[in-house]
Design a protein around this motif. Structure first.
Motif, PDB file in Angstrom:
ATOM      1  N   GLY A  52      62.355   3.246 107.866  1.00 40.01           N
ATOM      2  CA  GLY A  52      62.896   4.259 106.967  1.00 40.01           C
ATOM      3  C   GLY A  52      62.000   4.533 105.775  1.00 40.01           C
ATOM      4  N   ASN A  55      58.480   7.356 105.925  1.00 38.09           N
ATOM      5  CA  ASN A  55      58.430   8.766 105.537  1.00 38.09           C
ATOM      6  C   ASN A  55      58.028   8.950 104.072  1.00 38.09           C
ATOM      7  N   LYS A  61      57.446  12.355 101.830  1.00 40.23           N
ATOM      8  CA  LYS A  61      58.698  13.068 101.941  1.00 40.23           C
ATOM      9  C   LYS A  61      59.846  12.064 101.887  1.00 40.23           C
ATOM     10  N   ASN A  63      63.766  11.082 102.775  1.00 40.74           N
ATOM     11  CA  ASN A  63      64.845  11.398 103.702  1.00 40.74           C
ATOM     12  C   ASN A  63      66.092  11.832 102.942  1.00 40.74           C
ATOM     13  N   SER A  64      66.647  12.956 103.346  1.00 37.73           N
ATOM     14  CA  SER A  64      67.841  13.477 102.685  1.00 37.73           C
ATOM     15  C   SER A  64      68.427  14.598 103.521  1.00 37.73           C
ATOM     16  N   ASP A  65      69.760  14.729 103.505  1.00 35.75           N
ATOM     17  CA  ASP A  65      70.421  15.840 104.178  1.00 35.75           C
ATOM     18  C   ASP A  65      70.050  17.173 103.525  1.00 35.75           C
ATOM     19  N   GLU A  78      62.578  17.805 107.797  1.00 34.12           N
ATOM     20  CA  GLU A  78      61.753  16.605 107.969  1.00 34.12           C
ATOM     21  C   GLU A  78      61.754  15.730 106.733  1.00 34.12           C
ATOM     22  N   GLY A  79      62.499  16.097 105.724  1.00 31.64           N
ATOM     23  CA  GLY A  79      62.526  15.362 104.475  1.00 31.64           C
ATOM     24  C   GLY A  79      62.160  16.273 103.319  1.00 31.64           C
ATOM     25  N   GLU A  97      65.167   4.817  96.251  1.00 28.98           N
ATOM     26  CA  GLU A  97      64.593   4.148  97.422  1.00 28.98           C
ATOM     27  C   GLU A  97      64.359   2.668  97.141  1.00 28.98           C
TER      28      GLU A  97
END
Length: 208
Positions: A52, A55, A61, A63-65, A78-79, A97
């Motif tokens: 995880g 990325n 980048k 990660n997020s909706d 893609e982030g 993070e």
């Protein structure tokens, strides 16, 4: 520890209501199998954590909706790329993070340590109780990371005028936090029970 092996090899006595209590781990093989599964789960959590982090570390980048709502020019889906963030939003994502990664890593390592102690016959000990209690407290830390990330997501959405994000994300914490709180309190209660068991074990050994 002799007490643990004895409990795993026979049926438990009656409980306070007088009913027979069946020992699901009467077979030592099942006991070892389930403990090995917990050990594997801790190792898998560390692997998933590393994957995880690839990325944000290598692709720059996060990660997020919210990435699903970004324009195609920003690599939506893609982030969230770093170039789409202000300095404040980037700082929030980095802190989030770090908090989430440390919480997951600490919990996974503690689970592995608890399982290893158990396989050595050291389950009802104060050391194990402290580790389980620490897992309970660390369970409260991960949602903090999610909250900080949500602050960063809201900042990015505001800067890019993505008003639809606020309509979709409004009830996230309302549905998530109660479940997480119950889980954390259950683990904390287990830690209290292990402290009591450790005291009883210590008193029993003192009488022998």
């Amino acid at each position: 520890m002799q007490g643990v092996s004895a409990l795993s090899s026979r049926k438990l006595p009656n409980d306070s209501s007088g009913k027979n209590v069946r020992d699901p781990y009467r077979d030592p093989k099942k006991e070892r199998r389930d403990m090995n599964a917990s050990l594997a789960g801790g190792a898998i959590a560390l692997i998933v954590l590393f994957l995880g982090l690839q990325n944000p570390l290598f692709s720059q980048k996060f990660n997020s909706d919210l990435a699903l709502l970004l324009p195609g020019s920003l690599g939506g889906g893609e982030g969230i790329p770093v170039e789409a963030m202000s300095g404040g939003a980037l700082a929030l994502f980095i802190v989030a993070e770090v908090v989430k990664a440390l919480a997951v890593a600490a919990i996974a390592i503690l689970v592995i340590m608890v399982v290893r102690s158990y396989t050595k016959g050291e389950f009802f000990t104060f050391r194990t109780a402290r580790r389980v209690t620490a897992i309970g407290w660390l369970s409260f830390i991960y949602p903090v990371g999610l909250f900080i990330q949500r602050m960063g997501e809201n900042m990015v959405a505001s800067e890019l005028d993505l008003d639809i994000w606020f309509d979709r994300a409004g009830n996230f914490f309302g549905s998530f936090l109660p479940i997480w709180y119950v889980l954390a309190m259950t683990i904390s209660m287990l830690g209290v029970m292990l402290y009591r068991a450790a005291r009883m074990q210590q008193d029993q050994e003192g009488l022998i």
